[in-house]
Design a protein around this motif. Sequence first.
Motif, short mmCIF file in Angstrom:
data_model
loop_
_atom_site.label_atom_id
_atom_site.label_comp_id
_atom_site.label_asym_id
_atom_site.label_seq_id
_atom_site.Cartn_x
_atom_site.Cartn_y
_atom_site.Cartn_z
N GLU A 19 1.68 -20.71 10.55
CA GLU A 19 1.45 -19.35 10.04
C GLU A 19 0.81 -18.46 11.09
O GLU A 19 1.15 -17.28 11.21
N GLU A 23 2.51 -15.13 12.64
CA GLU A 23 1.77 -13.87 12.67
C GLU A 23 1.83 -13.26 14.07
O GLU A 23 2.01 -12.05 14.23
N HIS A 136 -9.35 -15.38 -0.01
CA HIS A 136 -9.54 -14.12 0.70
C HIS A 136 -11.03 -13.79 0.81
O HIS A 136 -11.54 -13.44 1.89
N PRO A 165 2.25 -17.71 -0.47
CA PRO A 165 1.83 -16.31 -0.63
C PRO A 165 0.85 -16.17 -1.80
O PRO A 165 0.86 -16.95 -2.75
N HIS A 166 0.00 -15.14 -1.69
CA HIS A 166 -0.91 -14.84 -2.79
C HIS A 166 -1.19 -13.34 -2.77
O HIS A 166 -1.30 -12.73 -1.69
N PRO A 167 -1.29 -12.72 -3.94
CA PRO A 167 -1.45 -11.25 -3.98
C PRO A 167 -2.64 -10.71 -3.18
O PRO A 167 -2.57 -9.60 -2.64
N THR A 168 -3.72 -11.49 -3.09
CA THR A 168 -4.89 -10.97 -2.36
C THR A 168 -4.60 -10.80 -0.88
O THR A 168 -5.30 -10.08 -0.18
N PHE A 169 -3.56 -11.48 -0.39
CA PHE A 169 -3.18 -11.37 1.03
C PHE A 169 -1.93 -10.50 1.22
O PHE A 169 -1.28 -10.58 2.25
N SER A 170 -1.59 -9.69 0.23
CA SER A 170 -0.34 -8.93 0.31
C SER A 170 -0.40 -7.80 1.32
O SER A 170 0.63 -7.38 1.84
N ARG A 171 -1.57 -7.29 1.60
CA ARG A 171 -1.70 -6.22 2.59
C ARG A 171 -2.19 -6.79 3.91
O ARG A 171 -2.97 -7.74 3.93
N HIS A 172 -1.76 -6.18 5.01
CA HIS A 172 -2.21 -6.64 6.32
C HIS A 172 -3.70 -6.33 6.47
O HIS A 172 -4.17 -5.29 6.00
#
Length: 556
Positions: A19, A23, A136, A165-172
């Motif tokens: 990962e 990135e 997060h 994936p997880h929603p808390t990491f959806s934004r950079h």
Amino acid sequence: GARDVFTVPGDFNLTLLDELEAEAGAGHGGVRLVGCCNELNAAYAADGYARARGGGVGACAVTFTVGGLSAINAVAGAFSENLPVVCIVGGPNSNDYGSNRILHHTIGLPDFTQELRCFQTVTCYQAVVNNLEDAHEQIDAAISTAIKESKPVYISISCNLPSIPHPTFSRHPVPFFLSPRLSNQMNLEAAVETAAAFLNKAVKPVLVGGPRLRVAKACKSFVELADACGYPVAAMPSAKGLVPEHHPRFIGTYWGAVSTPFCAEIVESADAYLFAGPIFNDYSSVGYSLLLKKEKAIIVQPDRVVIGHGPAFGCVLMKNFLHALSARLKKNTAAYENYRRIYVPPGEPPLSEPGEPLRVNVLFQHIQKMLSANSAVIAETGDSWFNCQKLKLPEGCGYEFQMQYGSIGWSVGATLGYAQAAKDKRVIACIGDGSFQVTAQEVSTMLRWGQKSIIFLINNGGYTIEVEIHDGPYNVIKNWNYTGVVEAFHNGEGKCYTAKVRTEEELKEAIEEAQGPKKDCLCFIEVIVHKDDTSKELLEWGSRVSAANSRPPNPQ
């Protein structure tokens, strides 16, 4: 802001490394993975990286327990030196927690907390991420604590989580913003008023910078105070590189009996001294032999000021205190004028005869000529501590060594990390043969990454610093063909120059090559000197530290 992570792959961290690699390739300004030969060196490299970034973050990523407990020695060193190193460990599968299973890479018990418990004593925060819901928050808390405390942190991430994936990491991620620490204004004013009265009544006060100037981010305030007060300015040995040596009233290193000539006389005869960020340990105090009196001292720590035996003022930031004090002091150059009266310029080493075996003082005379604003010196634990202290650093020249922890072998990994962060500087590393044998293989990584450092391997046949503290046959080591070792690491890949020098003529030739035709190469110069060719400072320091170590037990 860290752009490199020093890694050693292991089965528990492979998806994490995938990962991180993805990135880096996604164009988000991600990180590069710098693969190291072992975990100890990876963490040493993170230490050097943090130093090159002025106490910014350095990071390493290793595998569970076998990797973490290999790295922990270097993490402990970073803790002692106040460096925010983030040690990331690939942990067990999240389903294995509480399962009573025995896993490989452990000590054979169904308890996965051994590594965590070890790291609790050498990090300021530990995050065990085995649940995506709070991952997060835990990661943010760990990194922000590292930055706020300027200490290492430990982050363990279960091996099955990095690719989910997880929603808390959806934004950079956005750049970190931490609330600045503030001084208690009432205490600050009281501390400044009391300190100004204390110093303004002194006849010949002096100013001494210590290693905690970096963690306090107070180097500029220290210079501002030095400019304003007119006092002579000295540095403790572990603050070399933090106090500007081009300052017009800089008088050298204050290190008790092994100080720069005439420096100790001025400091110890002063009727008041302000120490900014000192650490008085057995090494920096030369076996607790400094001739200082507490009632004459103002001790300024990152968030505390103590004047004489008291009063003390808490919640006062060093940088605020030094800045405010600079406006309240009367200019007093008496101690500096005394220094000028007694100062005698240092002599030059005797000229070498043609073919005469190279002396260490001649070697460092030539290293001095190599220094500029575009260079940085890394000094290994040992005799290099004392010889490098005598180098006069030009403005902008970096300088690092590990005085508090003093782990031999630190400098090889630290050179890798420093050079990886400071692309604008050429690192000059001075490493003893005994220390080099501990961590030599990381020269391979320097070559792999195209680094252009110059390493002076000082071959005197053993652990010289330990000989001077307490001699014995265990201080003699097996001699290596050091240039042959580096050529084996090179193996035709990358740019490498090696030289073995025994005389001043050969040394000059090697330096000319390293700074000329081979300036784009990693340059490794093995310098062969006599085993008894040590600095007079090491002889004095070793005898005093030996005496301190040999004190009999106190009567019961």
